[in-house]
Design a protein around this motif. Structure first.
Motif: not given
Length: 68
Positions: A19, A22, A30-32, A34, A43-44, A46-48, A62
């Motif tokens: 995150r 990004i 960033p919401e779209y 991968s 996995q989204k 897990d980004f944080d 994308y």
């Protein structure tokens, strides 16, 4: 530490998360996006918490739809 982002070597802080990367890389929509790390999709959810390590290879991807 050094990682590779989109084929280019970058110097980033130790333990940077996906995150944070990004945001740092000013990724459009960033919401779209991968993200693959060392050719494995992250996995989204897990980004944080997913911390990158020295030498990791990161790609922002994308997926486009369309056609007739």
């Amino acid at each position: 530490m050094k990682i590779t982002v989109g084929g280019e070597t970058r110097e980033v802080k130790d333990g940077i998360t996906i995150r944070e990367l990004i945001k740092e890389e000013n990724v459009e929509t960033p919401e779209y996006v991968s993200v693959s790390v060392n050719e494995e999709f992250a996995q989204k959810a897990d980004f944080d918490t997913f911390q990158l390590k020295e030498g990791d290879r990161v790609e922002f991807l994308y997926f486009m739809g369309g056609g007739c």
